[in-house]
Design a protein around this motif. Structure first.
Motif, mmCIF file in Angstrom:
data_model
loop_
_atom_site.group_PDB
_atom_site.id
_atom_site.type_symbol
_atom_site.label_atom_id
_atom_site.label_comp_id
_atom_site.label_asym_id
_atom_site.label_seq_id
_atom_site.Cartn_x
_atom_site.Cartn_y
_atom_site.Cartn_z
ATOM 1 N N LEU A 33 0.834 -1.200 0.000
ATOM 2 C CA LEU A 33 0.000 0.000 0.000
ATOM 3 C C LEU A 33 0.870 1.251 0.000
ATOM 4 N N GLY A 34 0.522 2.168 -0.885
ATOM 5 C CA GLY A 34 1.254 3.428 -0.916
ATOM 6 C C GLY A 34 0.632 4.382 -1.907
ATOM 7 N N ALA A 35 0.875 5.660 -1.696
ATOM 8 C CA ALA A 35 0.398 6.671 -2.634
ATOM 9 C C ALA A 35 1.172 6.551 -3.941
ATOM 10 N N ASN A 36 0.675 7.178 -4.988
ATOM 11 C CA ASN A 36 1.415 7.216 -6.248
ATOM 12 C C ASN A 36 2.775 7.865 -6.006
ATOM 13 N N GLY A 37 3.823 7.228 -6.524
ATOM 14 C CA GLY A 37 5.165 7.755 -6.320
ATOM 15 C C GLY A 37 5.865 7.229 -5.080
ATOM 16 N N SER A 38 5.247 6.254 -4.396
ATOM 17 C CA SER A 38 5.841 5.741 -3.156
ATOM 18 C C SER A 38 6.913 4.690 -3.404
ATOM 19 N N GLY A 39 7.030 4.191 -4.647
ATOM 20 C CA GLY A 39 8.027 3.178 -4.963
ATOM 21 C C GLY A 39 7.440 1.798 -5.183
ATOM 22 N N THR A 188 -1.094 -1.515 -4.591
ATOM 23 C CA THR A 188 -2.287 -0.717 -4.844
ATOM 24 C C THR A 188 -2.260 0.570 -4.024
ATOM 25 N N HIS A 189 -3.057 1.538 -4.455
ATOM 26 C CA HIS A 189 -3.332 2.696 -3.610
ATOM 27 C C HIS A 189 -4.822 2.736 -3.288
ATOM 28 N N ILE A 190 -5.523 1.625 -3.587
ATOM 29 C CA ILE A 190 -6.961 1.513 -3.346
ATOM 30 C C ILE A 190 -7.159 0.584 -2.156
ATOM 31 N N ASP A 206 7.465 7.306 0.168
ATOM 32 C CA ASP A 206 8.702 7.939 -0.312
ATOM 33 C C ASP A 206 9.850 6.940 -0.388
ATOM 34 N N GLY A 207 9.523 5.714 -0.817
ATOM 35 C CA GLY A 207 10.541 4.708 -1.029
ATOM 36 C C GLY A 207 11.015 3.972 0.208
ATOM 37 N N ARG A 208 10.457 4.278 1.352
ATOM 38 C CA ARG A 208 10.864 3.629 2.594
ATOM 39 C C ARG A 208 9.736 2.778 3.160
ATOM 40 N N LEU A 209 10.109 1.705 3.846
ATOM 41 C CA LEU A 209 9.133 0.844 4.509
ATOM 42 C C LEU A 209 8.739 1.476 5.836
ATOM 43 N N LEU A 210 7.446 1.800 5.962
ATOM 44 C CA LEU A 210 6.962 2.362 7.216
ATOM 45 C C LEU A 210 6.484 1.279 8.173
ATOM 46 N N ARG A 211 5.654 0.356 7.666
ATOM 47 C CA ARG A 211 5.086 -0.695 8.508
ATOM 48 C C ARG A 211 4.850 -1.951 7.679
ATOM 49 N N LYS A 212 4.881 -3.097 8.334
ATOM 50 C CA LYS A 212 4.446 -4.371 7.760
ATOM 51 C C LYS A 212 3.759 -5.124 8.887
ATOM 52 N N ASP A 213 2.460 -5.318 8.739
ATOM 53 C CA ASP A 213 1.712 -5.947 9.827
ATOM 54 C C ASP A 213 0.365 -6.407 9.300
ATOM 55 N N SER A 214 -0.355 -7.154 10.128
ATOM 56 C CA SER A 214 -1.706 -7.565 9.749
ATOM 57 C C SER A 214 -2.607 -6.333 9.708
ATOM 58 N N PRO A 215 -3.658 -6.365 8.887
ATOM 59 C CA PRO A 215 -4.578 -5.221 8.850
ATOM 60 C C PRO A 215 -5.100 -4.841 10.236
ATOM 61 N N LEU A 282 -5.302 7.491 5.100
ATOM 62 C CA LEU A 282 -5.266 8.936 5.300
ATOM 63 C C LEU A 282 -4.252 9.311 6.378
ATOM 64 N N TYR A 283 -4.122 8.466 7.385
ATOM 65 C CA TYR A 283 -3.179 8.752 8.466
ATOM 66 C C TYR A 283 -1.736 8.798 7.943
ATOM 67 N N TYR A 284 -1.405 7.849 7.056
ATOM 68 C CA TYR A 284 -0.035 7.778 6.550
ATOM 69 C C TYR A 284 0.205 8.624 5.305
ATOM 70 N N PHE A 285 -0.851 8.835 4.517
ATOM 71 C CA PHE A 285 -0.685 9.560 3.255
ATOM 72 C C PHE A 285 -1.653 10.727 3.228
ATOM 73 N N ASP A 286 -1.117 11.900 3.192
ATOM 74 C CA ASP A 286 -1.936 13.114 3.300
ATOM 75 C C ASP A 286 -2.530 13.445 1.936
ATOM 76 N N GLU A 287 -3.455 12.562 1.482
ATOM 77 C CA GLU A 287 -4.131 12.793 0.222
ATOM 78 C C GLU A 287 -5.475 12.095 0.256
ATOM 79 N N GLU A 288 -6.313 12.389 -0.715
ATOM 80 C CA GLU A 288 -7.651 11.814 -0.756
ATOM 81 C C GLU A 288 -7.576 10.303 -0.960
ATOM 82 N N VAL A 289 -8.431 9.586 -0.225
ATOM 83 C CA VAL A 289 -8.469 8.137 -0.315
ATOM 84 C C VAL A 289 -9.110 7.698 -1.630
ATOM 85 N N ALA A 290 -8.475 6.752 -2.331
ATOM 86 C CA ALA A 290 -9.062 6.178 -3.547
ATOM 87 C C ALA A 290 -10.010 5.067 -3.152
#
Length: 291
Positions: A33-39, A188-190, A206-215, A282-290
């Motif tokens: 999961l990541g915004a467009n341009g996240s890598g 995906t970003h959806i 931004d190309g870095r791993l923030l988290r990996k965990d169960s939903p 939304l918490y991790y990516f400051d943009e509108e949710v797809a």
């Protein structure tokens, strides 16, 4: 079975697209999961052996995929973000062509094409020209070609972008069905793509791993950061300027319910709410949710 990424990095000129990413996968569905341009796409192309990293290694069952070479390509299936179809080919002819490119013997290929067409629900459309298919049907042909070699690792990059909700659900159900005894990586970003089928979610920013965990564990991490508050219409711009507002719903004449992401209580009357994956995005990516 495992796929291990160690200290992976990728740069294009001065731009670092992946930065020291380390992840381990075993059988199951993983949402990247990541915004467009996240890598995300760069990571998927490296895992598909289409792109070489600038640094770090990828291992399949503890073997470096660079050294495995063709042996690694034999165990992966790849559905890129944009698939090049021959529009005048029928679905069957296209799959037989891809099977030949993958080195499947002719008799084996025929049976395998029958199998994957049945799996993706396109047996009745096998003689239809791919150029006339809907977006969802084309994506099902795409996943069929990725499955021709019965891959142990299935890599799918933004597979539901542009699909209508019905086709998106169909595609998610298909991925869940074929995930048994496979590693399935879905970028995906959806957020709805991974809400019900992902074993774990990998969050890239931004190309870095923030988290990996169960939903659920990811949601537990923001359980005290989701709020709702009822405000007058005139107050909405002020809240939008100060906080991440995920949803605005009318509840009465001139009264609106705001869903807000905030580390602290945004208003004395705000009430804590159970988080969902849209809140997480939304918490991790400051943009509108797809959606």
């Amino acid at each position: 079975m495992n796929l291990t990424i160690k200290n992976l990095s990728k740069s294009f000129g001065e731009k670092k697209v992946l930065d020291d990413v380390s992840i381990e996968f075993s059988a199951g569905v993983y949402g990247i999961l990541g915004a467009n341009g996240s890598g995300k796409t760069t990571l998927m192309r490296i895992l598909a052996s289409v792109l070489k990293p600038s640094g770090g290694q990828v291992y399949f069952n503890n073997q470096d995929i660079v050294g495995m070479d063709e042996a690694y390509r034999d165990v992966i299936g790849y559905l890129p973000q944009h698939v090049g179809f021959y529009k005048n080919f029928t679905a069957e002819k296209f799959l037989l062509y891809i099977a030949a490119l993958k080195g499947l013997p002719k008799e084996q290929a025929k049976g395998k094409v029958d199998e994957v067409l049945e799996l993706v629900g396109l047996s009745s459309e096998r003689k239809g020209k791919v150029g006339r298919f809907s977006g969802g049907m084309k994506q099902r042909v795409g996943i069929a070609q990725a499955l021709l070699n019965d891959p142990k690792v299935l890599i799918v990059d933004e597979p539901t972008a542009g699909l209508d909700p019905k086709e998106r659900i169909r595609f998610r159900n298909l991925l869940a069905k074929i995930a048994i005894n496979r590693i399935v990586l879905l970028s995906t970003h959806i957020v709805s793509d991974i809400e019900f089928i992902a074993r774990e979610v990998v969050i890239l920013k931004d190309g870095r791993l923030l988290r990996k965990d169960s939903p659920q564990d990811l949601l537990d991490g923001i359980a005290d950061k989701v709020w709702s508050v009822k405000v007058a219409e005139s107050e909405i711009p002020s809240f939008q300027a100060k906080f991440k507002v995920g949803n605005i719903g009318r509840v009465g004449d001139g009264v609106f319910d705001l869903r807000i992401l905030s580390d602290s209580k945004p208003h004395p009357a705000a009430v804590n709410e159970a988080p969902n994956l849209e809140d997480l995005y939304l918490y991790y990516f400051d943009e509108e949710v797809a959606s």
